[in-house]
Scaffold this motif. Structure first.
Motif, PDB file in Angstrom:
ATOM      1  N   ASP A 130       0.599  -1.289   0.140  1.00 47.78           N
ATOM      2  CA  ASP A 130      -0.114   0.074  -0.099  1.00 47.78           C
ATOM      3  C   ASP A 130       0.814   1.450  -0.101  1.00 47.78           C
ATOM      4  OD1 ASP A 130      -3.176  -1.222   0.875  1.00 47.78           O
ATOM      5  OD2 ASP A 130      -1.585  -2.282   1.890  1.00 47.78           O
ATOM      6  N   ILE A 131       2.106   1.226   0.602  1.00 41.07           N
ATOM      7  CA  ILE A 131       2.829   2.493   0.882  1.00 41.07           C
ATOM      8  C   ILE A 131       3.470   2.816  -0.217  1.00 41.07           C
ATOM      9  CG2 ILE A 131       5.010   3.234   1.939  1.00 41.07           C
ATOM     10  CD1 ILE A 131       4.605   1.586   4.351  1.00 41.07           C
ATOM     11  N   VAL A 132       3.703   1.762  -1.363  1.00 41.77           N
ATOM     12  CA  VAL A 132       4.412   2.135  -2.641  1.00 41.77           C
ATOM     13  C   VAL A 132       3.216   2.390  -3.547  1.00 41.77           C
ATOM     14  CG1 VAL A 132       5.582   0.813  -4.698  1.00 41.77           C
ATOM     15  CG2 VAL A 132       6.305   0.316  -2.300  1.00 41.77           C
ATOM     16  N   GLU A 133       2.142   1.431  -3.437  1.00 44.69           N
ATOM     17  CA  GLU A 133       0.938   1.968  -4.647  1.00 44.69           C
ATOM     18  C   GLU A 133       0.561   3.295  -4.514  1.00 44.69           C
ATOM     19  OE1 GLU A 133      -1.609  -1.339  -4.721  1.00 44.69           O
ATOM     20  OE2 GLU A 133      -0.312  -2.632  -5.489  1.00 44.69           O
ATOM     21  N   LEU A 134       0.348   3.811  -2.993  1.00 38.19           N
ATOM     22  CA  LEU A 134      -0.391   4.870  -2.821  1.00 38.19           C
ATOM     23  C   LEU A 134       0.698   6.103  -2.623  1.00 38.19           C
ATOM     24  CD1 LEU A 134      -2.751   3.767   0.021  1.00 38.19           C
ATOM     25  CD2 LEU A 134      -3.264   4.514  -2.480  1.00 38.19           C
ATOM     26  N   LYS A 135       1.911   5.875  -3.228  1.00 44.62           N
ATOM     27  CA  LYS A 135       3.104   6.945  -3.215  1.00 44.62           C
ATOM     28  C   LYS A 135       3.419   7.489  -1.811  1.00 44.62           C
ATOM     29  CE  LYS A 135       2.515   7.879  -7.973  1.00 44.62           C
ATOM     30  NZ  LYS A 135       2.058   8.598  -8.985  1.00 44.62           N
ATOM     31  N   CYS A 136       3.047   6.557  -0.603  1.00 46.77           N
ATOM     32  CA  CYS A 136       3.500   7.018   0.447  1.00 46.77           C
ATOM     33  C   CYS A 136       4.841   6.759   0.816  1.00 46.77           C
ATOM     34  CB  CYS A 136       2.424   6.547   1.505  1.00 46.77           C
ATOM     35  SG  CYS A 136       1.014   6.919   1.318  1.00 46.77           S
ATOM     36  N   GLY A 137       5.507   6.183  -0.157  1.00 43.63           N
ATOM     37  CA  GLY A 137       7.215   5.899  -0.003  1.00 43.63           C
ATOM     38  C   GLY A 137       7.480   5.154  -1.134  1.00 43.63           C
ATOM     39  N   ARG A 138       8.701   4.684  -1.269  1.00 48.30           N
ATOM     40  CA  ARG A 138       9.289   4.239  -2.519  1.00 48.30           C
ATOM     41  C   ARG A 138      10.082   3.314  -1.995  1.00 48.30           C
ATOM     42  NH1 ARG A 138      12.685   8.812  -2.190  1.00 48.30           N
ATOM     43  NH2 ARG A 138      14.890   8.299  -1.968  1.00 48.30           N
ATOM     44  N   VAL A 139      10.393   2.150  -2.852  1.00 45.83           N
ATOM     45  CA  VAL A 139      11.394   1.012  -2.799  1.00 45.83           C
ATOM     46  C   VAL A 139      12.586   1.143  -3.528  1.00 45.83           C
ATOM     47  CG1 VAL A 139      11.572  -1.422  -2.986  1.00 45.83           C
ATOM     48  CG2 VAL A 139       9.331  -0.744  -2.465  1.00 45.83           C
TER      49      VAL A 139
END
Length: 739
Positions: free
Chosen positions: A179-188
């Motif tokens: 969810d963090i990645v898909e919602l652009k709340c963070g990056r990998v």
């Protein structure tokens, strides 16, 4: 002490990272040991083993002394302080802080010192793995059973550290990583390390970002978010993003409010619509409010006050909705069914219910399902109220549109549910917007009640004067809209409900204990009034109940839609016979009465029943009473207020030279349309009813009864002969006027 733990009983598995997490995490910008490997640095081990203070570490000594001198003597107090000022902390000190947090929240070192005894009796904790977070998770899961104050304080301080960084919350990244990645709340990064874009010390914003997108979260991540926020309900310090955004507001608006027990949350919500509140604080409060509307457990004060009733009466099970939360509106509706049961709800619970309803009614966006259902309706009908951010304005606008039947079906259903949830504190919930729209009436007419009486009594005063000639149209329309919803369930009118609880149960088959009703709530008022008019039950109705019933009936006499059983029966007839503007109070009833012979059977019966009630209190005939108020004072003041005898008094003097022309017209209309039926003439029934039954065929028309009684005038009492003489003179005068 027990109260402070009630909310925490609902927390499950909020703790530290499990060794099974698949994502390797790191502190952004720093070279640290990945958590997946669970390697604890020798420096951190030594730091805790020797109880070394972080402020004594040469790397952090200067930062601690400069930024947090007041907390430098306690690591658990220093860490949150340094977190708030993370941008000012040196990079090298960040490494020390991070490694200590990992060691602290994985091994749970302070728990061994301050919470040693729980390990001995809490099932499973003694055998829990102390090196992968399992032990700390076990202690936090059983926090409700811990009574030792020192251990409680240590757990609370550890939670502040944990909640400052989502990577320290047990199982969080496993549930929310995608969810963090898909919602652009963070990056990998390439090494699959999650990093929040805004940089060092801002990890709490990852959770805030997820919460801003709560409608789009996966089920597993949503559960983690709500677990965290349930725990954070006790103290604003556990909600890192909100605490940081609202530092100024807390220090200024809530400086005298003690922290803990949800006090600061409540204070900030009370000031939410004030222009001095910064937008960043308001955004965080909106986020928190949305979460509270979805799960009642996120409001510590409400949960503490009402948890026993919620559990005892299975409200949490009845109100369960999809996901891991129980919608607050559903909980309120369940509790409202218990409001009239003696002892079912404590005073504290009732007060918190009122506060919760006021919050939900004050901002439509807090209930996310309602906001989604009514999004188009708000855009179509309530743009001005939305743009002015008027407290409760959008809900009031939507209620007006519901009254006019202009809402979409989904929005209509949600507005009805919200109003139902407001029972029995509806008047308190709309008090703020009512003050705004009825300022003059509040100050000039009901001013003495504003400071001396509770909201329901003030509201009754406003309603009593809603149709006064000098009442502002905006205020009048607002009050009649509120009365429209009050009419749907008499229990929403608190003075009426309190005064007539016995009578409603005794005469209207209203069984509170079983929450079942022979009479639907919308018909109870009608039942109460007819019980009062019935000679067999009249004396059993308390004077207080009589007063309240009469008060409400006068208010509802202004419009058909304030009387649900008439509105339902006469909607088609009203549109067919009364297509002209009937916005003037009482004109709809008058129109239907004038066309009574042509009405549908269902509407005829409903209007006939209303007309009988109206004949007992002439003030319910608003067009007539409005036109004849001064004439009544001048010629008929000796008769009881509202008495049916007043119409006969007016008829007897209507032809004097100084009689009001408008009043004369209304009296004549009443005589020709209403008094032609003996059952609508209480004065005739009282004076001649017995003799009509004895001497004549009661099924005859009124004129036929009159002729029959005149033939037997010798045997009639004086009062009946007087009524007959009055009718005869009226007929003779009407004939003479034709020529």
């Amino acid at each position: 002490m027990m109260n402070s733990l009630v909310c925490l009983v609902l927390v499950a598995s909020v703790a530290i990272h499990a060794a099974t997490d698949n994502t390797t995490l790191e502190n952004p910008g720093y070279d640290i040991t990945p958590l997946k490997e669970r390697v604890i640095s020798d420096q951190a081990k030594k730091m805790f083993k020797e109880k070394t203070l972080i402020s004594a570490n040469p790397i952090c000594q200067s930062d601690a002394a400069t930024l947090c001198p007041a907390t430098s003597s306690d690591n658990l107090l220093l860490l949150p302080c340094m977190q708030i000022q993370a941008e000012r902390v040196s990079p090298m000190c960040h490494q020390v802080l991070w490694k200590y947090k990992v060691y602290l929240t994985t091994v749970g070192g302070p728990l061994l010192t301050h919470c040693e005894s729980p390990f001995r009796w809490i099932p499973g904790c003694k055998k829990a793995n102390p090196y992968n977070g399992e032990m700390v998770a076990c202690i936090l899961d059983n926090k409700k059973n811990i009574t030792d104050r020192d251990c409680q304080l240590t757990l609370f301080r550890m939670q502040k550290v944990i909640f400052s960084d989502h990577r320290l919350i047990y199982g969080f990244n496993k549930a929310c990583g995608q969810d963090i990645v898909e919602l652009k709340c963070g990056r990998v990064e390439r090494n699959e390390t999650l990093v929040f874009d805004t940089g060092t010390g801002q990890q709490g914003l990852v959770v805030s970002c997820l919460e801003d997108n709560i409608d789009h979260l996966s089920a597993d991540c949503l559960k983690q978010i709500y677990k965290k926020e349930v725990v954070a309900a006790e103290s604003i310090e556990l909600d890192a993003a909100l605490a940081q955004a609202c530092q100024l507001e807390v220090s200024v608006m809530c400086k005298s409010i003690p922290p803990g027990k949800g006090n600061l949350y409540r204070c900030l919500f009370d000031h939410m619509n004030e222009p001095t509140m910064k937008s960043k604080c308001r955004r965080q409060l909106m986020r928190r409010g949305k979460e509270e509307s979805q799960d009642y457990r996120m409001d510590y004060k409400f949960t503490t006050a009402c948890s026993m009733a919620i559990k005892r009466y299975n409200c949490d099970k009845e109100a369960y909705t999809e996901g891991s939360f129980t919608k607050t509106v559903n909980i309120l509706r369940c509790l409202n069914n218990l409001a009239t049961q003696e002892g079912a709800l404590t005073d504290d619970c009732k007060a918190e219910m009122a506060t919760m309803v006021t919050l939900l009614m004050g901002n439509y966006q807090l209930d996310m399902t309602l906001a989604a259902a009514c999004d188009v309706d708000v855009a179509d009908h309530c743009t001005m109220e939305k743009n002015t951010r008027q407290g409760g304005g959008v809900i009031a606008c939507l209620m007006t549109m519901e009254k006019k039947m202009r809402l979409s079906d989904p929005c209509s259903i949600h507005i009805q549910q919200l109003v139902a949830a407001a029972l029995p504190t509806f008047t308190q919930a709309v008090d703020h917007i009512t003050r705004q729209r009825c300022q003059t009436l509040y100050k000039e007419t009901c001013g003495d009640l504003v400071s001396q009486h509770p909201t329901p009594r003030r509201f009754s005063c406003l309603m009593d004067h809603a149709n006064d000639q000098g009442t502002d149209p905006i205020c009048r329309n607002h009050l009649l809209t509120l009365q429209y919803f009050l009419a749907r369930d008499y229990r929403m009118d608190q003075p009426l409900r309190d005064a007539c609880q016995y009578e409603a149960n005794e005469f209207c088959s209203l069984n509170y204990k079983q929450s079942s009703m022979e009479y639907p709530p919308a018909r109870v008022l009608h039942c109460l009034y007819t019980s009062y008019l019935n000679p067999a039950t009249k004396d059993e109705i308390s004077l207080q109940c009589v007063h309240e019933v009469q008060r409400v009936m006068l208010i509802r006499s202004s419009s058909v839609d304030l009387n649900p059983y008439i509105e339902k029966s006469c909607m088609a007839d009203l549109s067919f016979f009364c297509g002209v503007d009937t916005a003037i109070p009482g004109e709809e009833f008058k129109c239907l009465q004038e066309n009574m012979e042509n009405l549908s059977d269902e509407c005829h019966d409903a209007i006939g029943s209303w007309t009988k009630m109206e004949s007992q209190n002439i003030e319910m005939n608003q067009p007539l009473f409005r036109a004849c108020r001064n004439m009544i004072k001048k010629y008929c003041e000796e008769f009881p207020r509202g008495s049916g005898e007043i119409i006969h008094c007016l008829a007897s003097v209507k032809n004097v030279f100084d009689f009001s022309e408008q009043c004369r017209k209304e009296v004549t209309d009443y005589q020709t349309t209403i008094l032609q039926k003996y059952e609508y003439d209480p004065a005739f029934i009282q004076a001649c009813g017995h003799d009509a039954h004895t001497l004549c065929d009661i099924e005859k028309t009124k004129n036929e009864l009159m002729e029959c009684l005149k033939r037997n005038s010798v045997d009639l009492p004086t009062a009946c002969r007087a009524i007959i003489r009055e009718e005869q003179l009226e007929q003779e005068y009407a004939i003479s006027m034709k020529f």
